[in-house]
Design a protein around this motif. Structure first.
Motif, PDB file in Angstrom:
ATOM      1  N   THR A 554     -27.600  23.126   1.522  1.00 28.62           N
ATOM      2  CA  THR A 554     -28.525  22.703   2.576  1.00 28.62           C
ATOM      3  C   THR A 554     -29.015  21.275   2.384  1.00 28.62           C
ATOM      4  O   THR A 554     -29.107  20.512   3.333  1.00 28.62           O
ATOM      5  CB  THR A 554     -29.751  23.634   2.624  1.00 28.62           C
ATOM      6  OG1 THR A 554     -30.260  23.763   1.300  1.00 28.62           O
ATOM      7  CG2 THR A 554     -29.380  24.994   3.172  1.00 28.62           C
ATOM      8  N   ALA A 555     -29.266  20.899   1.155  1.00 29.88           N
ATOM      9  CA  ALA A 555     -29.892  19.599   0.923  1.00 29.88           C
ATOM     10  C   ALA A 555     -28.878  18.461   0.807  1.00 29.88           C
ATOM     11  O   ALA A 555     -29.266  17.309   0.667  1.00 29.88           O
ATOM     12  CB  ALA A 555     -30.750  19.652  -0.326  1.00 29.88           C
ATOM     13  N   GLY A 556     -27.572  18.781   0.871  1.00 30.07           N
ATOM     14  CA  GLY A 556     -26.570  17.746   0.648  1.00 30.07           C
ATOM     15  C   GLY A 556     -26.341  17.583  -0.844  1.00 30.07           C
ATOM     16  O   GLY A 556     -25.299  17.928  -1.383  1.00 30.07           O
ATOM     17  N   GLU A 557     -27.362  17.073  -1.521  1.00 28.66           N
ATOM     18  CA  GLU A 557     -27.305  17.008  -2.974  1.00 28.66           C
ATOM     19  C   GLU A 557     -28.590  17.592  -3.552  1.00 28.66           C
ATOM     20  O   GLU A 557     -29.653  17.517  -2.937  1.00 28.66           O
ATOM     21  CB  GLU A 557     -27.161  15.562  -3.448  1.00 28.66           C
ATOM     22  CG  GLU A 557     -25.738  15.047  -3.445  1.00 28.66           C
ATOM     23  CD  GLU A 557     -25.621  13.691  -4.142  1.00 28.66           C
ATOM     24  OE1 GLU A 557     -24.848  13.597  -5.102  1.00 28.66           O
ATOM     25  OE2 GLU A 557     -26.310  12.743  -3.740  1.00 28.66           O
ATOM     26  N   ALA A 558     -28.438  18.157  -4.735  1.00 27.68           N
ATOM     27  CA  ALA A 558     -29.619  18.608  -5.458  1.00 27.68           C
ATOM     28  C   ALA A 558     -29.626  17.885  -6.798  1.00 27.68           C
ATOM     29  O   ALA A 558     -28.590  17.421  -7.275  1.00 27.68           O
ATOM     30  CB  ALA A 558     -29.555  20.107  -5.673  1.00 27.68           C
ATOM     31  N   ILE A 559     -30.803  17.771  -7.384  1.00 24.29           N
ATOM     32  CA  ILE A 559     -30.909  17.053  -8.657  1.00 24.29           C
ATOM     33  C   ILE A 559     -30.700  18.009  -9.818  1.00 24.29           C
ATOM     34  O   ILE A 559     -31.303  19.083  -9.874  1.00 24.29           O
ATOM     35  CB  ILE A 559     -32.288  16.370  -8.778  1.00 24.29           C
ATOM     36  CG1 ILE A 559     -32.474  15.373  -7.632  1.00 24.29           C
ATOM     37  CG2 ILE A 559     -32.444  15.700 -10.133  1.00 24.29           C
ATOM     38  CD1 ILE A 559     -33.869  14.772  -7.545  1.00 24.29           C
ATOM     39  N   LYS A 560     -29.833  17.605 -10.718  1.00 26.28           N
ATOM     40  CA  LYS A 560     -29.666  18.363 -11.951  1.00 26.28           C
ATOM     41  C   LYS A 560     -30.059  17.450 -13.103  1.00 26.28           C
ATOM     42  O   LYS A 560     -29.649  16.286 -13.147  1.00 26.28           O
ATOM     43  CB  LYS A 560     -28.206  18.795 -12.075  1.00 26.28           C
ATOM     44  CG  LYS A 560     -27.807  19.228 -13.461  1.00 26.28           C
ATOM     45  CD  LYS A 560     -27.370  20.665 -13.498  1.00 26.28           C
ATOM     46  CE  LYS A 560     -27.456  21.209 -14.919  1.00 26.28           C
ATOM     47  NZ  LYS A 560     -26.430  22.184 -15.214  1.00 26.28           N
ATOM     48  N   ALA A 561     -30.860  17.965 -14.035  1.00 20.65           N
ATOM     49  CA  ALA A 561     -31.346  17.132 -15.132  1.00 20.65           C
ATOM     50  C   ALA A 561     -30.799  17.610 -16.473  1.00 20.65           C
ATOM     51  O   ALA A 561     -30.588  18.808 -16.679  1.00 20.65           O
ATOM     52  CB  ALA A 561     -32.874  17.157 -15.161  1.00 20.65           C
ATOM     53  N   PHE A 562     -30.580  16.668 -17.357  1.00 17.79           N
ATOM     54  CA  PHE A 562     -30.194  16.948 -18.739  1.00 17.79           C
ATOM     55  C   PHE A 562     -31.255  16.297 -19.617  1.00 17.79           C
ATOM     56  O   PHE A 562     -31.551  15.109 -19.452  1.00 17.79           O
ATOM     57  CB  PHE A 562     -28.822  16.358 -19.035  1.00 17.79           C
ATOM     58  CG  PHE A 562     -27.741  16.926 -18.159  1.00 17.79           C
ATOM     59  CD1 PHE A 562     -26.982  18.003 -18.580  1.00 17.79           C
ATOM     60  CD2 PHE A 562     -27.506  16.396 -16.892  1.00 17.79           C
ATOM     61  CE1 PHE A 562     -25.994  18.549 -17.769  1.00 17.79           C
ATOM     62  CE2 PHE A 562     -26.527  16.928 -16.071  1.00 17.79           C
ATOM     63  CZ  PHE A 562     -25.760  18.006 -16.503  1.00 17.79           C
ATOM     64  N   VAL A 563     -31.793  17.085 -20.524  1.00 15.63           N
ATOM     65  CA  VAL A 563     -32.957  16.611 -21.257  1.00 15.63           C
ATOM     66  C   VAL A 563     -32.763  16.793 -22.765  1.00 15.63           C
ATOM     67  O   VAL A 563     -32.302  17.837 -23.214  1.00 15.63           O
ATOM     68  CB  VAL A 563     -34.210  17.388 -20.763  1.00 15.63           C
ATOM     69  CG1 VAL A 563     -35.352  17.266 -21.739  1.00 15.63           C
ATOM     70  CG2 VAL A 563     -34.622  16.903 -19.376  1.00 15.63           C
ATOM     71  N   ILE A 564     -33.103  15.755 -23.502  1.00 17.26           N
ATOM     72  CA  ILE A 564     -33.137  15.856 -24.965  1.00 17.26           C
ATOM     73  C   ILE A 564     -34.607  15.993 -25.363  1.00 17.26           C
ATOM     74  O   ILE A 564     -35.446  15.198 -24.928  1.00 17.26           O
ATOM     75  CB  ILE A 564     -32.555  14.605 -25.652  1.00 17.26           C
ATOM     76  CG1 ILE A 564     -31.115  14.359 -25.193  1.00 17.26           C
ATOM     77  CG2 ILE A 564     -32.623  14.726 -27.178  1.00 17.26           C
ATOM     78  CD1 ILE A 564     -30.482  13.108 -25.796  1.00 17.26           C
ATOM     79  N   LEU A 565     -34.908  17.002 -26.181  1.00 18.18           N
ATOM     80  CA  LEU A 565     -36.302  17.204 -26.594  1.00 18.18           C
ATOM     81  C   LEU A 565     -36.623  16.368 -27.818  1.00 18.18           C
ATOM     82  O   LEU A 565     -35.747  15.995 -28.599  1.00 18.18           O
ATOM     83  CB  LEU A 565     -36.536  18.684 -26.903  1.00 18.18           C
ATOM     84  CG  LEU A 565     -36.368  19.643 -25.715  1.00 18.18           C
ATOM     85  CD1 LEU A 565     -36.648  21.075 -26.159  1.00 18.18           C
ATOM     86  CD2 LEU A 565     -37.283  19.261 -24.554  1.00 18.18           C
ATOM     87  N   LYS A 566     -37.906  16.084 -27.989  1.00 17.34           N
ATOM     88  CA  LYS A 566     -38.358  15.393 -29.195  1.00 17.34           C
ATOM     89  C   LYS A 566     -38.180  16.303 -30.390  1.00 17.34           C
ATOM     90  O   LYS A 566     -38.136  17.525 -30.250  1.00 17.34           O
ATOM     91  CB  LYS A 566     -39.835  15.032 -29.060  1.00 17.34           C
ATOM     92  CG  LYS A 566     -40.061  13.822 -28.198  1.00 17.34           C
ATOM     93  CD  LYS A 566     -41.482  13.314 -28.358  1.00 17.34           C
ATOM     94  CE  LYS A 566     -41.742  12.211 -27.360  1.00 17.34           C
ATOM     95  NZ  LYS A 566     -43.108  12.234 -26.841  1.00 17.34           N
TER      96      LYS A 566
END
Ligand code: WT7
Length: 632
Positions: A554-566
């Motif tokens: 529906t949104a065309g694109e969605a945001i996907k995140a990759f995260v490194i924790l402290k």
């Protein structure tokens, strides 16, 4: 670059400002930026004419600029030599015995070169190059670890008009090979080994593999650091020290046309084959000289520490050329910021009394991960000016850097590119700072944020960062690919398009939002990667983040995140929720990632930039394309 989009949403609104201290203001060259800027852009050619006159030329120019859109010639008909201005100009004065280069090895070794000693080494090397028949216009590939010979070799090439092509010593054999082939180098200068966290990296083997497929290479010069020295083949390979030993310590500098090529530096676009960015002696010399002087506010008592590798443009412009043109004392250190421990750079600052420290957001975030205790152990009070380059520095990293160094040294968030040769958007030490903003154009530079037709967009609306007039250190072409050069000036009419999205705030401060190619389009809203990443990193558990767009029904694109924790932070469903809430709080619902993966590392270029397209290809199960610049 892909088609310019119509509209970018800018969601990040930092409000913090920092004013210069009286001490900073009293010392700096440019005390009133607004007045100086106005004057400079009223007549940029007059401005650059004045700047050029601070340097030495063998013969003067008939015209400051000849502009045949999009081809520029600066200091038309003048002759000069950048190595002469880096060395001879100082050796003639008291600076002769001033320290030019302090080199600190990974194992704590130290080598110090005065201007006179650097001059002699460079001249010997220039004569050695001549002894092999190298002459003006020939290309030499320099594939060396971060050792002083790298600087010597660059300046020696420049001295006789040979074009250097420095290839970062972390590159693999195929990447090196394609760069040697494209430039058709006659000579390769390398070393037996480099060191990386005490691990020996065998460079000679990489060169052997690369050169096997490079028929233009006649000789290979090897700096042998190890005992006993690696065996060399008598017909093709030469020991660096033998090569220089019997050479005279003086060599007439070639009187070169201001437009004579100084170097080729290969830079990867986001896709496709690396581009050989060409810079020239005259304009590049003026641009790097003046920016180094004003941005870092260089004076004779400074110890200037730049953490870059001369293999990148930052090393070319702001370890080697800009600072040496200013007669500065440069400190360069082999090795990584957290080896042998995360106090490495702080301890170097204390030990050598570093006054100017130029680093990267990636390194700052890495050091942030280890906490404040490391910088607290050291006396950092010698510092005066800090710098950052390479990516947008998120406000949290900015504040941390500011805070751990004593909350009084201005941070120069310098925006520029391999192609621009010199810093273009940057604070000067005397201006008001806003953490996360690269602030204002440098003197003589007209920059704007525009839509695809080239119209300025209103304040706080995202658009394309463009430069509206030529500047002296701009690239002159892409080696053997003039059409690719032209494309930078064709995307948006009448200006240079950098490929970055940006917004200008109500004070005219520029906020870079990431590369246009990486922009994510959620339900018709274009969202810059840097803003979402910055929002994620503003959460206390997060060390680093990267976001990409993935297809969405529906949104065309969605945001996907990759995260490194402290260090010490634990992954949990609550944490993921908290991160999403953080983004919502900072930027609004539209920017909240649909999914957040906690990861141990991110794909980066060897210069520390996150390769979002690699993440994306992996996520979508596609071919990542050229990954020769990938670090791991
Ligand atoms: C790209 C150029 C310039 C020397 C090192 C990188 C990004 C660079 C900043 C900054 C936001 C920045 C841009 C630019 N970039 N400095 N201060 N704030 N973004 O040179 O490899 O040619 O990369 O780096 O996206 O276009 P480069």
């Amino acid at each position: 670059m892909t088609q310019p989009p119509d509209k970018f949403e800018s969601l990040l609104h930092e409000k913090r400002v920092i004013h210069p201290t009286a001490e900073t203001k009293s010392r700096t060259y440019i005390k009133d930026y607004e007045a100086a800027y106005k004057q400079s852009i009223a007549d940029p050619e007059a401005f650059w004419d004045q700047a050029a006159k601070e340097l030495e030329w063998f013969s003067p120019w008939s015209k400051v600029l000849e502009w045949n859109y999009p081809w520029a010639k600066w200091f038309v008909d003048a002759t000069c030599n950048i190595s002469y201005n880096c060395l001879d100009r100082h050796v003639k004065t008291w600076r002769k015995n001033k320290v030019a280069v302090i080199w600190v090895g990974e194992q704590g070794e130290e080598r110090i070169f005065t201007y006179a000693e650097l001059y002699r080494q460079v001249n010997r090397c220039a004569n050695a190059l001549k002894s092999l028949g190298l002459k003006k216009g020939d290309r030499v590939t320099i594939y060396l670890p971060k050792i002083p010979e790298q600087i010597v070799a660059m300046l020696a090439c420049a001295r006789i008009g040979v074009i250097h092509s420095v290839v970062y010593s972390g590159f693999s054999a195929p990447a090196l090979q394609s760069r040697i082939q494209d430039s058709e180098a006659r000579l390769v200068i390398t070393a037996d080994v480099g060191y990386d966290r005490s691990k020996v990296v065998n460079l000679k083997i990489v060169v052997d593999q690369a050169v096997a497929n490079c028929p233009t290479v006649e000789k290979v010069v090897v700096v042998r650091r190890q005992q006993p020295g690696v065996p060399l083949s008598a017909s093709k390979e030469i020991d660096w020290y033998e090569w220089l030993k019997n050479q005279k310590p003086t060599c007439e500098p070639e009187k070169l046309d201001a437009e004579a090529p100084l170097y080729i530096l290969y830079t990867s676009g986001t896709t496709g084959k690396p581009k050989g960015v060409v810079h020239v002696h005259g304009g590049y010399m003026v641009g790097t000289y003046l920016t180094a002087k004003y941005v870092f506010d260089l004076h004779d008592d400074d110890i200037y520490f730049c953490v870059a590798d001369p293999g990148w443009v930052t090393g070319h412009s702001y370890i080697v050329y800009g600072p040496l043109l200013n007669g500065a004392t440069i400190l360069t250190a082999e090795g990584k910021p957290d080896y042998p421990d995360p106090g490495r750079w702080w301890s170097i600052i204390e030990q050598y009394g570093v006054t100017v420290f130029y680093t990267t957001p990636t390194a700052i975030r890495l050091l942030m991960k280890y906490g404040e205790d490391w910088p607290k152990k050291y006396d950092l009070s010698s510092l005066r000016v800090l710098g950052s380059v390479g990516e947008p520095i998120n406000p949290e990293a900015w504040e941390w850097f500011y805070h751990v160094t004593g909350s009084k040294y201005p941070i120069m968030d310098t925006w520029w590119q391999t192609e621009t040769g010199m810093i273009l958007i940057t604070p000067l030490p005397s201006i008001m700072l806003k953490p996360g903003s690269a602030t204002r154009p440098f003197l003589g530079i007209e920059a704007d944020v525009v839509d695809r037709e080239g119209n300025s967009v209103p304040a706080n609306t995202g658009g394309f960062a463009v430069i509206k007039k030529p500047w002296p250190a701009m690239m002159r072409t892409i080696y053997k690919d003039p059409d690719r050069y032209k494309s930078y000036w064709n995307i948006i009419p009448n200006c240079y398009t950098a490929g970055d999205v940006c917004r200008k705030d109500e004070d005219g401060y520029m906020w870079f939002m990431g590369r246009a190619d990486d922009v994510i389009k959620v339900a018709g809203n274009r969202i810059g990667t840097a803003e979402v990443e910055s929002a994620l990193v503003s959460h206390h558990s997060v060390a680093e983040a990267a976001v990409i767009g993935v297809p969405h029904k529906t949104a065309g694109e969605a945001i996907k995140a990759f995260v490194i924790l402290k260090q010490g932070e634990k992954q949990s469903a609550e944490l993921i929720k908290a991160l999403m809430a953080q983004v919502e709080k900072e930027l609004g619902k539209i920017a909240v990632p649909r999914a957040i993966d906690i990861v141990p590392s991110l794909p980066k270029t060897r210069s520390g930039k996150i390769m979002r397209r690699v993440l994306k290809a992996k996520e979508l199960g596609q071919d990542p394309g050229d990954i020769s610049t990938l670090e791991e």
